[in-house]
Design a protein around this motif. Structure first.
Motif, PDB file in Angstrom:
ATOM      1  N   ARG A  28       0.820  -1.212   0.000  1.00 29.09           N
ATOM      2  CA  ARG A  28       0.000   0.000   0.000  1.00 29.09           C
ATOM      3  C   ARG A  28       0.850   1.256   0.000  1.00 29.09           C
ATOM      4  NH1 ARG A  28      -2.705  -3.239   4.295  1.00 29.09           N
ATOM      5  NH2 ARG A  28      -1.072  -2.272   5.492  1.00 29.09           N
ATOM      6  N   GLY A  29       2.110   1.153  -0.405  1.00 28.69           N
ATOM      7  CA  GLY A  29       2.969   2.323  -0.458  1.00 28.69           C
ATOM      8  C   GLY A  29       3.712   2.599   0.834  1.00 28.69           C
ATOM      9  N   GLU A  30       3.618   1.715   1.802  1.00 34.03           N
ATOM     10  CA  GLU A  30       4.326   1.931   3.052  1.00 34.03           C
ATOM     11  C   GLU A  30       5.821   1.693   2.834  1.00 34.03           C
ATOM     12  OE1 GLU A  30       3.388  -2.445   3.039  1.00 34.03           O
ATOM     13  OE2 GLU A  30       2.256  -0.660   2.594  1.00 34.03           O
ATOM     14  N   GLU A  31       6.648   2.273   3.706  1.00 37.40           N
ATOM     15  CA  GLU A  31       8.076   2.076   3.614  1.00 37.40           C
ATOM     16  C   GLU A  31       8.432   0.685   4.102  1.00 37.40           C
ATOM     17  OE1 GLU A  31      10.494   5.084   5.358  1.00 37.40           O
ATOM     18  OE2 GLU A  31       9.216   6.684   4.627  1.00 37.40           O
ATOM     19  N   LEU A  32       9.504   0.154   3.528  1.00 37.77           N
ATOM     20  CA  LEU A  32       9.971  -1.155   3.970  1.00 37.77           C
ATOM     21  C   LEU A  32      10.611  -1.019   5.349  1.00 37.77           C
ATOM     22  CD1 LEU A  32      11.651  -2.400   0.682  1.00 37.77           C
ATOM     23  CD2 LEU A  32       9.467  -3.122   1.624  1.00 37.77           C
ATOM     24  N   PRO A  33      10.388  -1.970   6.237  1.00 39.45           N
ATOM     25  CA  PRO A  33      11.003  -1.880   7.559  1.00 39.45           C
ATOM     26  C   PRO A  33      12.518  -2.075   7.454  1.00 39.45           C
ATOM     27  CG  PRO A  33       9.927  -3.994   7.292  1.00 39.45           C
ATOM     28  CD  PRO A  33       9.580  -3.168   6.085  1.00 39.45           C
ATOM     29  N   ALA A  34      13.243  -1.532   8.404  1.00 41.04           N
ATOM     30  CA  ALA A  34      14.691  -1.682   8.421  1.00 41.04           C
ATOM     31  C   ALA A  34      15.055  -3.137   8.675  1.00 41.04           C
ATOM     32  CB  ALA A  34      15.289  -0.799   9.514  1.00 41.04           C
ATOM     33  N   LEU A  35      16.139  -3.567   8.036  1.00 44.07           N
ATOM     34  CA  LEU A  35      16.616  -4.930   8.258  1.00 44.07           C
ATOM     35  C   LEU A  35      17.267  -5.035   9.629  1.00 44.07           C
ATOM     36  CD1 LEU A  35      18.307  -5.731   4.842  1.00 44.07           C
ATOM     37  CD2 LEU A  35      16.208  -6.704   5.730  1.00 44.07           C
ATOM     38  N   PRO A  36      17.119  -6.159  10.278  1.00 43.84           N
ATOM     39  CA  PRO A  36      17.833  -6.333  11.550  1.00 43.84           C
ATOM     40  C   PRO A  36      19.335  -6.379  11.290  1.00 43.84           C
ATOM     41  CG  PRO A  36      16.679  -8.348  10.930  1.00 43.84           C
ATOM     42  CD  PRO A  36      16.296  -7.304   9.943  1.00 43.84           C
ATOM     43  N   PRO A  37      20.158  -6.010  12.268  1.00 42.95           N
ATOM     44  CA  PRO A  37      21.610  -6.023  12.078  1.00 42.95           C
ATOM     45  C   PRO A  37      22.108  -7.403  11.654  1.00 42.95           C
ATOM     46  CG  PRO A  37      21.037  -4.951  14.139  1.00 42.95           C
ATOM     47  CD  PRO A  37      19.772  -5.534  13.577  1.00 42.95           C
ATOM     48  N   GLY A  38      22.985  -7.419  10.668  1.00 39.40           N
ATOM     49  CA  GLY A  38      23.567  -8.671  10.201  1.00 39.40           C
ATOM     50  C   GLY A  38      22.698  -9.442   9.242  1.00 39.40           C
ATOM     51  N   ALA A  39      21.568  -8.890   8.808  1.00 37.18           N
ATOM     52  CA  ALA A  39      20.668  -9.634   7.935  1.00 37.18           C
ATOM     53  C   ALA A  39      21.018  -9.475   6.465  1.00 37.18           C
ATOM     54  CB  ALA A  39      19.227  -9.180   8.161  1.00 37.18           C
ATOM     55  N   SER A  40      21.867  -8.541   6.124  1.00 40.31           N
ATOM     56  CA  SER A  40      22.201  -8.270   4.726  1.00 40.31           C
ATOM     57  C   SER A  40      23.520  -8.927   4.349  1.00 40.31           C
ATOM     58  CB  SER A  40      22.299  -6.758   4.496  1.00 40.31           C
ATOM     59  OG  SER A  40      22.733  -6.508   3.185  1.00 40.31           O
ATOM     60  N   PRO A  41      23.601  -9.483   3.148  1.00 36.34           N
ATOM     61  CA  PRO A  41      24.879 -10.032   2.697  1.00 36.34           C
ATOM     62  C   PRO A  41      25.829  -8.947   2.196  1.00 36.34           C
ATOM     63  CG  PRO A  41      23.246 -10.353   1.001  1.00 36.34           C
ATOM     64  CD  PRO A  41      22.535  -9.740   2.184  1.00 36.34           C
ATOM     65  N   THR A  42      25.370  -7.697   2.159  1.00 39.81           N
ATOM     66  CA  THR A  42      26.203  -6.596   1.699  1.00 39.81           C
ATOM     67  C   THR A  42      27.291  -6.336   2.728  1.00 39.81           C
ATOM     68  OG1 THR A  42      24.279  -5.632   0.637  1.00 39.81           O
ATOM     69  CG2 THR A  42      26.166  -4.208   0.934  1.00 39.81           C
ATOM     70  N   ARG A  43      28.528  -6.328   2.273  1.00 44.30           N
ATOM     71  CA  ARG A  43      29.646  -6.154   3.200  1.00 44.30           C
ATOM     72  C   ARG A  43      30.536  -5.017   2.729  1.00 44.30           C
ATOM     73  NH1 ARG A  43      26.915  -8.733   6.227  1.00 44.30           N
ATOM     74  NH2 ARG A  43      27.128 -10.914   6.646  1.00 44.30           N
ATOM     75  N   LEU A  44      31.011  -4.249   3.686  1.00 38.62           N
ATOM     76  CA  LEU A  44      32.017  -3.215   3.464  1.00 38.62           C
ATOM     77  C   LEU A  44      33.042  -3.331   4.580  1.00 38.62           C
ATOM     78  CD1 LEU A  44      29.872  -0.072   2.565  1.00 38.62           C
ATOM     79  CD2 LEU A  44      31.414  -1.295   1.052  1.00 38.62           C
ATOM     80  N   PRO A  45      34.300  -2.945   4.311  1.00 41.42           N
ATOM     81  CA  PRO A  45      35.290  -2.995   5.387  1.00 41.42           C
ATOM     82  C   PRO A  45      34.929  -2.011   6.499  1.00 41.42           C
ATOM     83  CG  PRO A  45      36.235  -2.077   3.360  1.00 41.42           C
ATOM     84  CD  PRO A  45      34.849  -2.513   3.044  1.00 41.42           C
ATOM     85  N   PRO A  46      35.337  -2.280   7.722  1.00 38.46           N
ATOM     86  CA  PRO A  46      34.989  -1.388   8.834  1.00 38.46           C
ATOM     87  C   PRO A  46      35.558   0.021   8.668  1.00 38.46           C
ATOM     88  CG  PRO A  46      36.247  -3.291   9.617  1.00 38.46           C
ATOM     89  CD  PRO A  46      36.084  -3.439   8.153  1.00 38.46           C
ATOM     90  N   SER A  47      36.684   0.154   7.987  1.00 37.92           N
ATOM     91  CA  SER A  47      37.253   1.480   7.726  1.00 37.92           C
ATOM     92  C   SER A  47      38.090   1.396   6.456  1.00 37.92           C
ATOM     93  CB  SER A  47      38.125   1.933   8.901  1.00 37.92           C
ATOM     94  OG  SER A  47      39.234   1.066   9.028  1.00 37.92           O
ATOM     95  N   GLY A  48      38.419   2.543   5.901  1.00 37.48           N
ATOM     96  CA  GLY A  48      39.236   2.573   4.694  1.00 37.48           C
ATOM     97  C   GLY A  48      38.493   2.097   3.456  1.00 37.48           C
ATOM     98  N   VAL A  49      37.237   2.468   3.329  1.00 35.41           N
ATOM     99  CA  VAL A  49      36.447   2.064   2.167  1.00 35.41           C
ATOM    100  C   VAL A  49      37.009   2.745   0.927  1.00 35.41           C
ATOM    101  CG1 VAL A  49      34.151   2.112   1.127  1.00 35.41           C
ATOM    102  CG2 VAL A  49      34.382   1.769   3.571  1.00 35.41           C
ATOM    103  N   THR A  50      37.212   1.973  -0.136  1.00 37.95           N
ATOM    104  CA  THR A  50      37.740   2.516  -1.385  1.00 37.95           C
ATOM    105  C   THR A  50      36.678   2.444  -2.473  1.00 37.95           C
ATOM    106  OG1 THR A  50      38.570   0.393  -2.147  1.00 37.95           O
ATOM    107  CG2 THR A  50      40.061   1.712  -0.773  1.00 37.95           C
ATOM    108  N   GLY A  51      37.010   3.025  -3.612  1.00 41.30           N
ATOM    109  CA  GLY A  51      36.105   2.971  -4.753  1.00 41.30           C
ATOM    110  C   GLY A  51      35.883   1.545  -5.221  1.00 41.30           C
ATOM    111  N   ASP A  52      36.923   0.711  -5.125  1.00 42.63           N
ATOM    112  CA  ASP A  52      36.772  -0.692  -5.515  1.00 42.63           C
ATOM    113  C   ASP A  52      35.814  -1.424  -4.579  1.00 42.63           C
ATOM    114  OD1 ASP A  52      38.480  -0.430  -7.677  1.00 42.63           O
ATOM    115  OD2 ASP A  52      40.264  -0.983  -6.508  1.00 42.63           O
TER     116      ASP A  52
END
Length: 104
Positions: free
Chosen positions: A28-52
């Motif tokens: 009905r057009g409602e926003e999607l609820p936030a994912l619980p922590p750790g539920a996404s397979p998307t990973r980034l380094p804790p610091s020093g994120v680069t363009g790659d």
């Protein structure tokens, strides 16, 4: 006259079924609820994120998700911007250290 009334009733019923199916599938057009922590397979380094790192990010495909080409474009743009900023910071730090070493 009876035939026209039957057609009208059938059209209303078909429209109601189509509406119900569409509302169940697309919400009905409602926003999607936030994912619980750790539920996404998307990973980034804790610091020093680069363009790659940004270029390698992939999101889960869902029925009501984002347009992939727009997400890819934003990630590419942010990756280039991040790399440019890091290069500029390294350049400025090198320039700052060079005169300081020459004064000793």
């Amino acid at each position: 006259m009876t035939t026209a009334l039957i057609y009208l009733v059938m059209m209303v019923l078909v429209a109601a079924v189509v509406f119900l199916l569409a509302s169940v599938l697309f919400g009905r057009g409602e926003e999607l609820p936030a994912l619980p922590p750790g539920a996404s397979p998307t990973r980034l380094p804790p610091s020093g994120v680069t363009g790659d790192d940004l270029a390698a990010v992939r999101f889960q495909l869902v029925l009501r998700g984002y347009k992939m080409t727009e997400v890819d474009w934003v990630l590419q743009r942010l990756g280039h911007e991040l790399d440019d900023l890091r290069a500029r910071v390294a350049e400025l730090e090198a320039a700052r250290q060079t005169p300081a070493e020459g004064q000793r």
